[in-house]
Motif scaffolding. Structure first.
Motif, mmCIF file in Angstrom:
data_model
loop_
_atom_site.group_PDB
_atom_site.id
_atom_site.type_symbol
_atom_site.label_atom_id
_atom_site.label_comp_id
_atom_site.label_asym_id
_atom_site.label_seq_id
_atom_site.Cartn_x
_atom_site.Cartn_y
_atom_site.Cartn_z
ATOM 1 N N PRO C 47 0.810 -1.225 0.000
ATOM 2 C CA PRO C 47 0.000 0.000 0.000
ATOM 3 C C PRO C 47 0.846 1.280 0.000
ATOM 4 O O PRO C 47 0.395 2.311 -0.515
ATOM 5 C CB PRO C 47 -0.806 -0.125 1.295
ATOM 6 N N THR C 50 1.402 2.909 -3.672
ATOM 7 C CA THR C 50 0.285 2.936 -4.624
ATOM 8 C C THR C 50 -0.125 4.335 -5.074
ATOM 9 O O THR C 50 0.164 5.339 -4.452
ATOM 10 C CB THR C 50 -0.973 2.283 -4.005
ATOM 11 N N GLN C 51 -0.859 4.338 -6.204
ATOM 12 C CA GLN C 51 -1.587 5.531 -6.622
ATOM 13 C C GLN C 51 -3.056 5.360 -6.224
ATOM 14 O O GLN C 51 -3.386 4.427 -5.481
ATOM 15 C CB GLN C 51 -1.399 5.814 -8.124
ATOM 16 N N GLN C 52 -3.927 6.188 -6.754
ATOM 17 C CA GLN C 52 -5.293 6.221 -6.234
ATOM 18 C C GLN C 52 -6.136 4.994 -6.572
ATOM 19 O O GLN C 52 -7.178 4.782 -5.962
ATOM 20 C CB GLN C 52 -5.994 7.505 -6.690
ATOM 21 N N HIS C 53 -5.692 4.182 -7.551
ATOM 22 C CA HIS C 53 -6.487 2.997 -7.882
ATOM 23 C C HIS C 53 -5.913 1.728 -7.277
ATOM 24 O O HIS C 53 -6.364 0.624 -7.579
ATOM 25 C CB HIS C 53 -6.598 2.809 -9.401
ATOM 26 N N HIS C 57 2.336 3.290 -7.998
ATOM 27 C CA HIS C 57 2.426 4.667 -8.492
ATOM 28 C C HIS C 57 3.549 4.786 -9.536
ATOM 29 O O HIS C 57 4.612 4.199 -9.387
ATOM 30 C CB HIS C 57 2.738 5.572 -7.300
ATOM 31 N N SER D 17 -8.701 12.001 -4.151
ATOM 32 C CA SER D 17 -7.858 11.107 -4.936
ATOM 33 C C SER D 17 -6.437 11.080 -4.356
ATOM 34 O O SER D 17 -5.825 10.017 -4.205
ATOM 35 C CB SER D 17 -7.842 11.555 -6.405
ATOM 36 N N LEU D 20 -5.848 8.887 -1.539
ATOM 37 C CA LEU D 20 -5.813 7.455 -1.859
ATOM 38 C C LEU D 20 -4.440 7.011 -2.368
ATOM 39 O O LEU D 20 -4.198 5.818 -2.545
ATOM 40 C CB LEU D 20 -6.870 7.129 -2.927
ATOM 41 N N GLN D 21 -3.545 7.980 -2.644
ATOM 42 C CA GLN D 21 -2.211 7.613 -3.151
ATOM 43 C C GLN D 21 -1.310 7.259 -1.972
ATOM 44 O O GLN D 21 -0.706 8.137 -1.343
ATOM 45 C CB GLN D 21 -1.611 8.763 -3.955
ATOM 46 N N TYR D 71 -2.931 15.753 -11.399
ATOM 47 C CA TYR D 71 -4.028 16.475 -10.753
ATOM 48 C C TYR D 71 -4.310 17.805 -11.445
ATOM 49 O O TYR D 71 -5.455 18.268 -11.464
ATOM 50 C CB TYR D 71 -3.762 16.633 -9.252
#
Lengths: 148, 148, 148, 148
Positions: C47, C50-53, C57, D17, D20-21, D71
């Motif tokens: 985690p 990661t990026q937003q999905h 990243h 968003s 969430l990263q 962004y």
């Protein structure tokens, strides 16, 4: 915008080198401005520079952008220096259309060994309307001119 | 290395499009191979393609690399598709010298919308000796051919 | 594929430098292979990267690719040299998913001053299945190690 | 310079968003400005983000630049859109030193499918002195947000 001019010696150095670039004259490109750290090159639209849809080919767009960046860097160095392109990256933002293209090379970060330039290419209509058609970034290396 | 050939229809589609690129014929470039996902373009060395030291200009090197990548992508799509260059990045590794340059575009990752190609340009001597003089990477977008 | 190993001295030099990269340990990356002109770095999916999905990243993908290329170059130079990244370009080809990422830096063209590397990043599943998720190209400059 | 603000809805969309990263919080990065077509992200210098010489790693520099560009693009689209990085190119101009880095992503050319951003990263000293340490260019693709 006032466009600062470089010394006659630098102007001559850039013009002499440009005149040696067979590709530039073959494409019909010409120097339009030589300022400190900033050079403009103009390429008239003509069938000899097109891609398959009649727009100016990315290769021709890139060629004038690459030369504009190289000469922008050259204006900052003494007569014993030459610059070579290490690499560049260019985005083709819109179809390269218009009466002519104007490529502008601007030094972002000069350096003893490496110099980085911004590359912009505008499509210019006969009435003067301008549109950014390509944008890029270039790395150049300074080398010592070798005696011939 | 066996060089796989594409169908006559794809060959014709690539050749027809290439013939419409005014820049390619103006530079003297020609298609040398059309395989699935891989196209070669040859550019003979001549004064009309040079930079100030007599080597082939980065712009000419890039132009054939860009076209080779674009046509490599085109071989993978149907007749209703065209491809446009989104962007590319190219490193000029060595002076582009030799009897001719050979640009090779190879699809790394095809996609419904975007395709990524590897671009390689070799300087080839009259005796066949080859040297990698430029290496790059290109992003292309597939668009629907518009009726004319 | 046989993976050639470098000398113990080069291995130690690369490992010592890698251990000084706070970012690599903070991300949980580790050296997986040190060959002449070729280095692999592995990054477990977690985690913190990661990026937003929930995919890894682009910044983390790039970080291991950049380090892999830098160390690939370093394997070719003597102990008095260090390498710094001049620039790189990377395409994110597919979502960076899997059990871990493996970045492979490979020297395309070494040079006294500048070295160019190919950067590849694979997403590797727990069952060993591999997919190319990013592909790039990097320019590095060699500098003399300064005494401390 | 007046910094135009976006609507609260866009601000919220970007912040949600960003939160969430996992990589951004793991690096300690935070959103510093959300304007229309322009986003700033700040990364405090700390050992967890360094390369072997104690400067901020190119990968961390790139990570905040990449997110800032993504962004910046997202501010221009509606709530049904997301953006993914297609590719970027970045030059590391100077050692990334200072109290913190500030990455600025600015949309150069928005598009229905593809958007191109300029990426700039400044090293900022405790007294506010700023230096451009990295400069890049990024291509993004807009995709439809998928229901979850």
């Amino acid at each position: 915008m006032r466009q600062e001019q470089t010394s006659p010696a630098v102007q001559k150095r850039v013009k002499d080198s440009f005149d040696l670039q067979g590709l530039m004259s073959h494409l019909g490109a010409r120097l339009a401005h030589i300022g400190p750290g900033r050079v403009h090159i103009v390429l008239p639209a003509r069938p000899e520079a097109t891609q398959q849809h009649g727009y100016i080919h990315a290769g021709a767009t890139s060629a004038i952008a690459d030369s504009a960046g190289g000469y922008a860097a050259l204006t900052l160095f003494d007569g014993e220096s030459e610059v070579l392109t290490v690499e560049y990256k260019i985005n083709l933002l819109s179809p390269a259309a218009g009466d002519h293209l104007e490529a502008i090379g601007t030094v972002l970060k000069p350096g003893r060994t490496l110099t980085v330039c911004r590359l912009e290419v505008y499509g210019v209509q006969a009435d003067g309307a301008r549109k950014l058609v390509a944008n890029g970034q270039q790395t150049l290396i300074r080398v010592h001119r070798t005696a011939e």
